[in-house]
Enzyme design. Structure first.
Site, short mmCIF file in Angstrom:
data_model
loop_
_atom_site.label_atom_id
_atom_site.label_comp_id
_atom_site.label_asym_id
_atom_site.label_seq_id
_atom_site.Cartn_x
_atom_site.Cartn_y
_atom_site.Cartn_z
N ASP A 72 13.98 77.73 27.04
CA ASP A 72 15.46 77.17 25.64
C ASP A 72 15.69 75.86 26.90
OD1 ASP A 72 17.78 76.88 24.86
OD2 ASP A 72 18.70 79.29 25.45
N GLN A 180 15.20 86.20 26.91
CA GLN A 180 16.20 85.78 27.87
C GLN A 180 16.90 87.03 27.90
OE1 GLN A 180 17.38 83.13 24.78
NE2 GLN A 180 17.84 81.58 27.75
N ASP A 182 19.64 90.17 28.71
CA ASP A 182 20.81 90.36 28.97
C ASP A 182 20.93 90.62 30.09
OD1 ASP A 182 21.25 88.99 26.67
OD2 ASP A 182 22.72 90.38 26.52
N ASP A 212 28.58 79.89 30.57
CA ASP A 212 27.40 80.28 29.08
C ASP A 212 27.54 81.66 28.52
OD1 ASP A 212 25.46 79.12 27.60
OD2 ASP A 212 24.64 81.12 28.13
N TYR A 216 29.17 88.28 25.15
CA TYR A 216 28.10 89.03 25.36
C TYR A 216 27.96 89.88 26.44
CZ TYR A 216 27.87 85.26 22.02
OH TYR A 216 27.99 84.28 20.51
N LEU A 217 28.55 89.64 27.58
CA LEU A 217 28.43 90.55 28.57
C LEU A 217 27.98 91.86 28.90
CD1 LEU A 217 30.63 88.55 31.27
CD2 LEU A 217 28.66 87.37 30.84
N GLU A 219 28.11 95.39 27.06
CA GLU A 219 27.90 97.05 25.45
C GLU A 219 28.52 97.75 25.23
OE1 GLU A 219 25.30 95.38 28.16
OE2 GLU A 219 24.96 93.26 26.91
N GLU A 254 32.66 79.49 27.56
CA GLU A 254 31.58 79.41 25.49
C GLU A 254 31.72 80.40 25.54
OE1 GLU A 254 28.25 77.86 23.84
OE2 GLU A 254 27.71 79.52 25.66
N HIS A 319 24.82 69.55 22.76
CA HIS A 319 23.51 69.40 22.98
C HIS A 319 23.01 70.54 21.65
CE1 HIS A 319 24.71 72.81 25.05
NE2 HIS A 319 24.00 73.11 25.21
N ASP A 320 23.70 71.85 20.77
CA ASP A 320 23.53 72.84 20.16
C ASP A 320 23.79 71.54 18.65
OD1 ASP A 320 22.21 74.46 21.92
OD2 ASP A 320 24.45 75.29 22.13
#
Ligand code: NOJ
Length: 554
Positions: A72, A180, A182, A212, A216-217, A219, A254, A319-320
């Site tokens: 990635d 990737q 988590d 980044d 989502y850190l 759950e 982000e 870049h995305d």
């Protein structure tokens, strides 16, 4: 939790440096190859620092440059405390940092901590057995039905946020690619490890870090697993440590979310200093396509106020893909229809194109969009190559088409490398409109009328105005909705910005009575316009033209 580790703190940037910054976003890999192996590197970047300084920007944001399998493009990190060997060594990085600072350029690096690469030793240990001390560093499950309904981000490649690990015979959670996994932020050891990553780079002297994928850190069952209160607690913990040991350093969130969900990432000035304004970006493209100010004004009016020391980061491209997550279904269809007719231009929920091709290489549109970027509220970010109008290659796969080699000259490799063109990490853009022979730094440096020369003037003009970085914004409401007008104000400094979002000439009458007696001075050339009186102020603008006026009171 108090940290007991000693911190070596050699350097303190000035307070609030990020509020007046102009950021240039670079990928080391794509910028300049100093050793002829076909891949950009830190020594190459050092050689190009004069160019960056001369552009007038005040900070550099670097994409991940750490050891990584590069599945990635470096957002899959396998070692947080080192440099990918093809980009150089830690000493090269230190030399770069020193040279950047010597030129007054601040440096922002990446903290990609929501996930690691599956090649990271932490994950290797974690998967090795259920009793491994690092087992609990990732999010494991015996079934793949926990956290049901959580959206998949990379919809073009991933079918689930769970993947089966044949080694440990269990499922692991990942919000991005399946390589990737988590990290498990419920584990205090993970939080400490993440702090140690920040500490490592801040001790070295980086001025700020981009966090980044920060929503989502953590759950939790029954939630969207985004923006959870527990995630904010972790950010507060990290911020406290940063303030304690590294005053004036900056954290940039982000969080690709609606403004009301991003607002908590600033906390009460005790979380992140900055956050990207994702929803604004597509609405700028919608505004010029619809020839109507509504999309831009609406989203900015829905944007909550943020603490004084905080700042939005705004951008046109990065870049995305040009993400279309933060628009309605109808708006998304409109954007695809206007900007990505060819399906190869689309990826996930967005459009993989650069600024110039998106805008039909229309110099007037490119200038207007950059004018908006530099005058709306926030710290502007310019993506490398967009200052010279570089093109893209939508056929390269994933988001590679907007990460092609920087075009320095008209040679085979665009002056990026001495390697054979076939050896480059990516082909240069070869399209006749955007190839290095058509678009490159050297020829644009020779012309006072090139996009590059114009961008330098724009950036220099912006730097003279404190109100752009830190001032208030008041939208004006002229009847002509094709014109977007606003006043930026800080102390006695008042700037009037008037933009024609349409392809045809426009006349506009603006109620400026509250500035009665002031004289508008057009900022790019210094021309004096008629004094503001009682009557509506009449301006005419050519297609996509814009004005910045300093209102001078005599
Ligand atoms: C956001 C980055 O901008 C993107 O390039 C990356 O693929 C994802 N995070 C996953 O790390």
């Amino acid at each position: 939790m108090a940290d007991t580790g000693k911190v070596d703190q050699p350097y303190t940037p000035p307070p609030l440096w990020y509020k007046d910054a102009i950021v240039y976003q670079i990928h080391v890999r794509t910028f300049y190859d100093s050793n002829g192996d076909g891949v950009g590197d830190f020594q190459g970047l050092i050689q190009k620092l004069d160019y960056i300084q001369n552009l007038g920007v005040t900070a550099i944001w670097l994409l991940p440059f750490y050891p990584s399998p590069l599945k990635d493009d470096g957002y899959d990190i396998s070692d947080y405390n080192s440099i990918h060997p093809s980009y150089g060594t830690l000493d090269d990085f230190r030399a770069f940092l020193q040279e950047a600072h010597r030129r007054g350029l601040h440096v922002i690096t990446e903290a990609v901590v929501n996930h690691t690469s599956d090649q990271h030793p932490w994950f290797q240990e974690s998967r090795s057995s259920k009793d491994n001390p690092r087992r609990n560093w990732y999010v494991w499950s015996d079934t793949d039905d926990r956290y049901r309904g959580v959206r998949i981000i990379f919809v073009d490649t991933e079918l689930s946020n769970w993947s089966w690990d044949p080694v440990s015979k269990a499922y692991y959670w990942h919000r991005f690619f399946s390589h990737q996994p988590d990290l498990n932020f419920d584990n205090p050891e993970v939080c400490e490890a993440v702090w140690n990553i920040l500490k490592f780079w801040m001790e070295m002297g980086v001025d700020g870090m981009r966090l980044d994928a920060v929503p989502y850190l953590v759950e939790r069952e029954g939630t969207s697993c985004e923006n959870l209160p527990e995630t904010h607690e972790i950010l507060k913990f990290l911020r406290k440590r940063v303030d304690e040991y590294f005053p004036n350093r900056m954290l940039l969130a982000e969080a690709n979310q609606w403004p009301s969900d991003v607002r908590p990432y600033f906390g009460e000035g005790d979380e992140c200093h900055m956050a990207f304004h994702f929803p604004l970006m597509p609405r700028m493209f919608m505004g010029i396509q619809l020839e109507d100010r509504k999309p831009i004004v609406d989203i900015l009016q829905q944007t909550p106020a943020i603490p004084d020391m905080c700042q939005w980061a705004i951008f046109l491209r990065n870049h995305d893909e040009l993400t279309l997550e933060m628009v309605t279904d109808e708006e998304r269809d409109y954007m695809y229809d206007s900007y990505a007719k060819d399906s190869s231009m689309r990826i996930n929920v967005g459009i993989r194109r650069r600024l110039a091709p998106l805008l039909d290489n229309d110099r007037r549109k490119i200038e207007l969009m950059n004018g908006l970027l530099m005058s709306l509220s926030g710290t502007p970010i310019v993506y490398y190559g967009d200052e010279i109008g570089m093109g893209d290659n939508i056929y390269l796969g994933d988001r590679k088409g907007v990460r092609t080699p920087m075009q320095w000259s008209g040679g085979w490799t665009g002056g990026f490398s001495l390697a054979d063109p076939e050896r480059l990490y990516s082909p240069v853009v070869s399209n006749i409109m955007y190839c290095p022979q058509a678009v490159n730094v050297i020829s644009e440096q020779r012309s006072a009328h090139s996009l590059l020369s114009w961008m330098k003037l724009l950036i220099r003009t912006r730097r003279k105005v404190k109100a752009f970085g830190s001032g208030t914004t008041e939208f004006l409401h002229p009847e002509n909705h094709r014109v977007l007008a606003y006043v930026r104000k800080l102390g006695s400094e008042t700037i009037l910005v008037v933009n024609n979002l349409s392809a045809s000439a426009q006349a506009v009458e603006i109620d400026l009575r509250k500035f009665r007696g002031a004289i508008p001075v057009e900022m790019s050339g210094g021309s004096i316009f008629p004094r503001i009186g009682e009557l509506p102020y009449l301006l005419t603008l050519g297609p996509y033209q814009f004005f910045w006026f300093r209102l001078r009171r005599i």
